[in-house]
Design an enzyme around this catalytic site. Structure first.
Site, PDB file in Angstrom:
ATOM      1  N   ASP A  15       0.875  -1.159   0.000  1.00 50.13           N
ATOM      2  CA  ASP A  15       0.000   0.000   0.000  1.00 50.13           C
ATOM      3  C   ASP A  15       0.927   1.228   0.000  1.00 50.13           C
ATOM      4  OD1 ASP A  15      -2.406   1.538   0.547  1.00 50.13           O
ATOM      5  OD2 ASP A  15      -1.604   1.763   2.573  1.00 50.13           O
ATOM      6  N   ASP A  17      -0.139   5.066   0.826  1.00 48.37           N
ATOM      7  CA  ASP A  17      -0.417   6.013   1.910  1.00 48.37           C
ATOM      8  C   ASP A  17      -0.446   5.288   3.249  1.00 48.37           C
ATOM      9  OD1 ASP A  17      -1.379   8.137   3.460  1.00 48.37           O
ATOM     10  OD2 ASP A  17      -3.453   7.645   2.981  1.00 48.37           O
ATOM     11  N   GLY A  52      -7.397   4.423   2.679  1.00 51.06           N
ATOM     12  CA  GLY A  52      -7.496   3.298   1.744  1.00 51.06           C
ATOM     13  C   GLY A  52      -8.735   3.350   0.871  1.00 51.06           C
ATOM     14  N   ARG A  55     -11.199   8.219  -3.801  1.00 57.04           N
ATOM     15  CA  ARG A  55     -11.540   9.644  -3.702  1.00 57.04           C
ATOM     16  C   ARG A  55     -13.056   9.853  -3.680  1.00 57.04           C
ATOM     17  NH1 ARG A  55      -8.821  12.957  -8.355  1.00 57.04           N
ATOM     18  NH2 ARG A  55      -7.140  11.571  -7.705  1.00 57.04           N
ATOM     19  N   SER A 122      -4.798   5.137  -4.692  1.00 62.46           N
ATOM     20  CA  SER A 122      -4.586   6.521  -5.136  1.00 62.46           C
ATOM     21  C   SER A 122      -4.343   6.621  -6.638  1.00 62.46           C
ATOM     22  CB  SER A 122      -3.393   7.127  -4.399  1.00 62.46           C
ATOM     23  OG  SER A 122      -3.141   8.415  -4.924  1.00 62.46           O
ATOM     24  N   ASP A 176      -1.831  -0.397   5.978  1.00 69.10           N
ATOM     25  CA  ASP A 176      -2.022   0.355   7.230  1.00 69.10           C
ATOM     26  C   ASP A 176      -3.493   0.602   7.544  1.00 69.10           C
ATOM     27  OD1 ASP A 176      -2.376   2.294   5.097  1.00 69.10           O
ATOM     28  OD2 ASP A 176      -2.495   3.757   6.714  1.00 69.10           O
TER      29      ASP A 176
HETATM   30  P1  B16 Z   1      -6.373   9.835  -4.555  1.00 71.51           P
HETATM   31  P2  B16 Z   1      -3.660   4.033  -0.319  1.00 71.51           P
HETATM   32  C1  B16 Z   1      -5.514   5.945  -0.568  1.00 71.51           C
HETATM   33  O1  B16 Z   1      -4.185   5.522  -0.696  1.00 71.51           O
HETATM   34  C2  B16 Z   1      -5.644   6.866   0.623  1.00 71.51           C
HETATM   35  O2  B16 Z   1      -5.396   6.162   1.832  1.00 71.51           O
HETATM   36  C3  B16 Z   1      -7.050   7.416   0.677  1.00 71.51           C
HETATM   37  O3  B16 Z   1      -7.175   8.302   1.775  1.00 71.51           O
HETATM   38  C4  B16 Z   1      -7.333   8.152  -0.640  1.00 71.51           C
HETATM   39  O4  B16 Z   1      -8.657   8.660  -0.653  1.00 71.51           O
HETATM   40  C5  B16 Z   1      -7.136   7.166  -1.797  1.00 71.51           C
HETATM   41  O5  B16 Z   1      -5.825   6.660  -1.766  1.00 71.51           O
HETATM   42  C6  B16 Z   1      -7.364   7.825  -3.137  1.00 71.51           C
HETATM   43  O6  B16 Z   1      -6.371   8.794  -3.342  1.00 71.51           O
HETATM   44  O7  B16 Z   1      -7.387  10.896  -4.252  1.00 71.51           O
HETATM   45  O8  B16 Z   1      -4.951  10.335  -4.594  1.00 71.51           O
HETATM   46  O9  B16 Z   1      -6.736   9.072  -5.812  1.00 71.51           O
HETATM   47  O10 B16 Z   1      -3.677   3.947   1.188  1.00 71.51           O
HETATM   48  O11 B16 Z   1      -4.582   3.018  -0.982  1.00 71.51           O
HETATM   49  O12 B16 Z   1      -2.263   4.028  -0.883  1.00 71.51           O
HETATM   50 MG    MG Z   2      -2.907   3.126   3.208  1.00 70.36          MG
END
Ligand code: B16
Ligand code: MG
Length: 223
Positions: A15, A17, A52, A55, A122, A176
């Protein structure tokens, strides 16, 4: 549940974030600013539910907190606005923000012949990896541009395993977020949770951080 035989680990899925870099603090600042436009007070506790999660799903959770109902078009505009604010922060990150132990683990796994993929919700994952200067440590990248369903759905991890041409039962996931742990388990993968045992206890193993985490084939013990 069948526990993975660790001698069978051939691939690792990370992962982004919360495991490699703490972009959650920037997501939080950007979502909080957007929520304020609707007089919604987004707390750190609320932010945990967004980790996780994609958006658009995150936006739906926030709008539901304020009983706000909007058209798809309006929601897309808001999501774009939040992303612009988020990227203003992210564009300033540097390799010094890589979380303790993450780069060392990526390199140790590569040395042991383990294939590595990102498994992030993300859509900005490639930009973040480039800014952290660690793109070269990944054999594949599965990110939010490739999925139709957000974690806890296992789709992102199946895509990562496919990209690495590795069966799910031969993959270990580092996560996480509770939603991410659930996704990894639903994919039939071994899961190491990074963070607090209280929220991640469903993972096979939980460690507070990746600092000093050693991965050796046959060495991971189920919790
Ligand atoms: P984005 P991960 C996730 O990352 C974030 O934890 C989550 O808070 C966010 O909304 C999601 O990515 C989408 O991100 O807006 O940049 O497309 O933990 O899956 O790496
Ligand atoms: Mg994460």
């Amino acid at each position: 549940m069948t526990l993975l035989s660790h001698s069978l680990v051939k691939a690792a899925i990370f992962d982004l974030d919360g495991v490699i870099v703490d972009t959650a603090k920037y997501h939080y600042l950007a979502w909080k600013r957007l929520a304020q436009e609707f007089s919604i007070n987004l707390t750190h506790e609320d932010n945990e539910k967004l980790k996780g999660v994609s958006r658009m799903d995150s936006l739906d959770i926030i709008l539901a907190m304020g009983n706000v109902s909007l058209s798809q078009q309006e929601k897309e505009k808001l999501a774009d606005k939040k992303n612009t604010w988020f990227m203003d922060y992210v564009n300033q990150i540097s390799p010094s923000e890589i979380l303790p132990g993450a780069k060392e683990l990526l390199m140790a796994l590569r040395d042991q012949g383990i294939k590595i993929s990102l498994g992030s919700s993300s859509k900005n994952a490639k930009t973040v990896l480039r800014l952290l200067n660690i793109e070269h440590l990944f054999d594949a990248i599965a990110d939010g541009t490739m999925i139709t369903k957000s974690k806890p759905d296992p789709e992102i991890f199946f895509i990562a395993a496919n990209l690495l041409q590795t069966k799910p039962e031969h993959c270990v996931v580092f996560e996480d977020a509770e939603a991410g742990v659930e996704a990894a388990l639903a994919a039939g993968m071994f899961c190491v949770g990074i963070g607090s045992y209280t929220s991640l206890h469903k993972a096979h193993q939980v460690v507070p951080t990746l600092e000093n985490f050693e991965f050796k084939l046959n060495a991971i013990q189920p919790a």
